[in-house]
Design an enzyme around this catalytic site. Structure first.
Site, PDB file in Angstrom:
ATOM      1  N   ASP A  43     -17.840  27.752  -4.629  1.00 33.03           N
ATOM      2  CA  ASP A  43     -16.515  27.725  -4.013  1.00 33.03           C
ATOM      3  C   ASP A  43     -16.693  27.374  -2.543  1.00 33.03           C
ATOM      4  OD1 ASP A  43     -13.674  29.428  -5.015  1.00 33.03           O
ATOM      5  OD2 ASP A  43     -13.830  28.702  -2.954  1.00 33.03           O
ATOM      6  N   VAL A  70     -16.411  21.051  -3.934  1.00 33.65           N
ATOM      7  CA  VAL A  70     -16.605  20.260  -5.161  1.00 33.65           C
ATOM      8  C   VAL A  70     -16.273  18.782  -4.969  1.00 33.65           C
ATOM      9  CG1 VAL A  70     -16.260  22.197  -6.756  1.00 33.65           C
ATOM     10  CG2 VAL A  70     -14.289  20.801  -6.069  1.00 33.65           C
ATOM     11  N   TYR A 161       0.232  16.493  -7.935  1.00 38.54           N
ATOM     12  CA  TYR A 161      -0.539  17.569  -8.578  1.00 38.54           C
ATOM     13  C   TYR A 161      -0.546  17.358 -10.091  1.00 38.54           C
ATOM     14  CZ  TYR A 161      -1.712  22.339 -10.149  1.00 38.54           C
ATOM     15  OH  TYR A 161      -2.287  23.424 -10.765  1.00 38.54           O
TER      16      TYR A 161
HETATM   17  N1  NAD Z   1      -1.977  29.792 -10.696  1.00 37.29           N
HETATM   18  C1  NAD Z   1      -1.336  29.012 -11.515  1.00 37.29           C
HETATM   19  O1  NAD Z   1      -0.154  29.238 -11.805  1.00 37.29           O
HETATM   20  C2  NAD Z   1      -2.008  27.827 -12.131  1.00 37.29           C
HETATM   21  C3  NAD Z   1      -1.352  27.150 -13.159  1.00 37.29           C
HETATM   22  C4  NAD Z   1      -1.968  26.042 -13.741  1.00 37.29           C
HETATM   23  C5  NAD Z   1      -3.209  25.638 -13.297  1.00 37.29           C
HETATM   24  N2  NAD Z   1      -3.819  26.313 -12.278  1.00 37.29           N
HETATM   25  C6  NAD Z   1      -5.129  25.830 -11.872  1.00 37.29           C
HETATM   26  O2  NAD Z   1      -6.044  26.910 -11.961  1.00 37.29           O
HETATM   27  C7  NAD Z   1      -7.157  26.657 -11.117  1.00 37.29           C
HETATM   28  C8  NAD Z   1      -7.494  27.919 -10.348  1.00 37.29           C
HETATM   29  O3  NAD Z   1      -6.417  28.193  -9.456  1.00 37.29           O
HETATM   30  P1  NAD Z   1      -5.918  29.670  -9.129  1.00 37.29           P
HETATM   31  O4  NAD Z   1      -4.510  29.765  -9.594  1.00 37.29           O
HETATM   32  O5  NAD Z   1      -6.908  30.673  -9.559  1.00 37.29           O
HETATM   33  O6  NAD Z   1      -5.819  29.534  -7.533  1.00 37.29           O
HETATM   34  P2  NAD Z   1      -6.633  30.197  -6.334  1.00 37.29           P
HETATM   35  O7  NAD Z   1      -6.065  29.558  -5.129  1.00 37.29           O
HETATM   36  O8  NAD Z   1      -6.580  31.684  -6.457  1.00 37.29           O
HETATM   37  O9  NAD Z   1      -8.136  29.728  -6.582  1.00 37.29           O
HETATM   38  C9  NAD Z   1      -8.554  28.422  -6.327  1.00 37.29           C
HETATM   39  C10 NAD Z   1     -10.001  28.481  -5.854  1.00 37.29           C
HETATM   40  O10 NAD Z   1     -10.481  27.138  -5.703  1.00 37.29           O
HETATM   41  C11 NAD Z   1     -11.225  27.085  -4.500  1.00 37.29           C
HETATM   42  N3  NAD Z   1     -11.288  25.721  -3.994  1.00 37.29           N
HETATM   43  C12 NAD Z   1     -10.276  24.964  -3.510  1.00 37.29           C
HETATM   44  N4  NAD Z   1     -10.745  23.777  -3.098  1.00 37.29           N
HETATM   45  C13 NAD Z   1     -12.081  23.784  -3.323  1.00 37.29           C
HETATM   46  C14 NAD Z   1     -13.130  22.840  -3.113  1.00 37.29           C
HETATM   47  N5  NAD Z   1     -12.885  21.641  -2.545  1.00 37.29           N
HETATM   48  N6  NAD Z   1     -14.381  23.170  -3.473  1.00 37.29           N
HETATM   49  C15 NAD Z   1     -14.641  24.376  -4.022  1.00 37.29           C
HETATM   50  N7  NAD Z   1     -13.703  25.312  -4.242  1.00 37.29           N
HETATM   51  C16 NAD Z   1     -12.435  25.016  -3.898  1.00 37.29           C
HETATM   52  C17 NAD Z   1     -10.488  28.013  -3.548  1.00 37.29           C
HETATM   53  O11 NAD Z   1     -11.303  28.388  -2.450  1.00 37.29           O
HETATM   54  C18 NAD Z   1     -10.144  29.171  -4.480  1.00 37.29           C
HETATM   55  O12 NAD Z   1     -11.176  30.125  -4.512  1.00 37.29           O
HETATM   56  C19 NAD Z   1      -6.752  25.463 -10.252  1.00 37.29           C
HETATM   57  O13 NAD Z   1      -7.379  24.304 -10.759  1.00 37.29           O
HETATM   58  C20 NAD Z   1      -5.262  25.378 -10.439  1.00 37.29           C
HETATM   59  O14 NAD Z   1      -4.779  24.076 -10.231  1.00 37.29           O
HETATM   60  C21 NAD Z   1      -3.262  27.390 -11.701  1.00 37.29           C
END
Ligand code: NAD
Length: 260
Positions: A43, A70, A161
């Site tokens: 991360d 990433v 997105y």
């Molecule tokens: N929360 C929702 O409602 C939801 C719904 C559909 C999909 N998602 C997807 O789920 C995944 C996880 O998101 P989440 O909801 O847990 O959000 P979150 O913000 O809690 O976690 C996202 C994590 O990704 C890390 N991150 C961001 N950019 C990065 C990079 N360039 N390199 C490494 N790490 C990086 C952040 O530091 C964070 O720890 C994402 O891909 C998001 O698009 C989330």
């Protein structure tokens, strides 16, 4: 930690989880570790990622944090190399890191668009590319991408997105065809609204976020929003040997929201 059940469905496996410092990735790191995996959290949030790994180690699990953006090929490769040097070759990649930028299509900046593509799509490509050779050499592996139910449903102000998430589903299908003969499975998880810090982005547009969340839950057939642990359980299934006939698939997990 919020997950109490303890099984050993990932005993002896090495799992790399991107975005493991927060939300869905963090819940998955905790669940995978409890199920016997040696967990590498990759991360870009250094303090949070180190703290999640430290908590896991303090609880007696094997966990490591590798600071990783990433979207940078060198970081992706270093994360995989560090994982291999420390725990051995990866069995599981949970490519889950993501960012959210919203706004009207005609006002979205090129920088926001580039950030979405770089992290959500290119980052997944770079991480998968980095684990594939070691997985091919051993003839096994499970790669899981976190896409979104928005790969299939439109949402105004989320176009870029949504595009990155649709691209992930399409890439996963083709990679599954290429990797299948090498014993490697590739699947997508497509969550609906999950209560993680990512929800702060759209909620910041409302004066009363609590009411918005309450109303949003009423629009979900099971009458609640998702928790990170809900998604972690699906990731665990796809990571484990219980799903060895499952590949090239995209699983919606949204409490029935998109069934309406
Ligand atoms: N929360 C929702 O409602 C939801 C719904 C559909 C999909 N998602 C997807 O789920 C995944 C996880 O998101 P989440 O909801 O847990 O959000 P979150 O913000 O809690 O976690 C996202 C994590 O990704 C890390 N991150 C961001 N950019 C990065 C990079 N360039 N390199 C490494 N790490 C990086 C952040 O530091 C964070 O720890 C994402 O891909 C998001 O698009 C989330």
């Amino acid at each position: 930690m919020t997950i109490s059940e303890h099984t050993t469905r990932l005993a002896g496996k090495v799992a790399i989880i991107t975005g493991g410092a927060s939300g869905i990735g963090r819940a998955s790191a905790e669940l995978f570790a409890r199920d016997g995996a040696r967990v590498v959290i990759a991360d870009r949030a250094a303090e949070q990622g180190e703290s999640v790994a430290a908590d896991l180690r303090a609880a007696g699990y094997q966990a490591l944090f590798v600071p990783t953006d990433v979207a940078r090929a060198a970081d992706a490769e270093r994360a995989v190399k560090t994982a291999m040097d420390t725990f051995g070759p990866p069995d599981i990649l949970f490519s889950n890191a993501g960012v959210l930028r919203i706004g009207s299509f005609w006002e979205m900046s090129e920088a926001d668009f580039d950030a979405l593509v770089a992290v959500n799509f290119k980052g997944a490509f770079l991480m998968a590319r980095a684990v594939l050779l070691p997985m091919i050499q051993r003839g096994r592996g499970s790669i899981i991408f976190t896409a979104s139910n928005l790969a299939f449903q439109g949402l105004a102000r989320f176009s870029a997105y949504c595009g990155t998430k649709g691209a992930l589903v399409a890439m996963a299908r083709s990679l599954a065809l290429e990797a299948g003969p090498h014993g490697i499975r590739v699947n997508c998880i497509c969550p609906g609204p999950i209560l993680t810090p990512m929800q702060d982005v759209p909620l910041a547009e409302y004066a009363d976020p609590k009411t918005v969340l309450r109303e949003a839950a009423q629009n979900v057939p099971v009458r609640r929003l998702g928790q990170p642990a809900d998604v972690a359980q699906l990731a665990l299934y796809l990571a484990s040997d219980e799903s060895t006939f499952v590949t090239g698939a995209a699983f919606v997990i949204d409490g029935g929201a998109s069934a309406q």
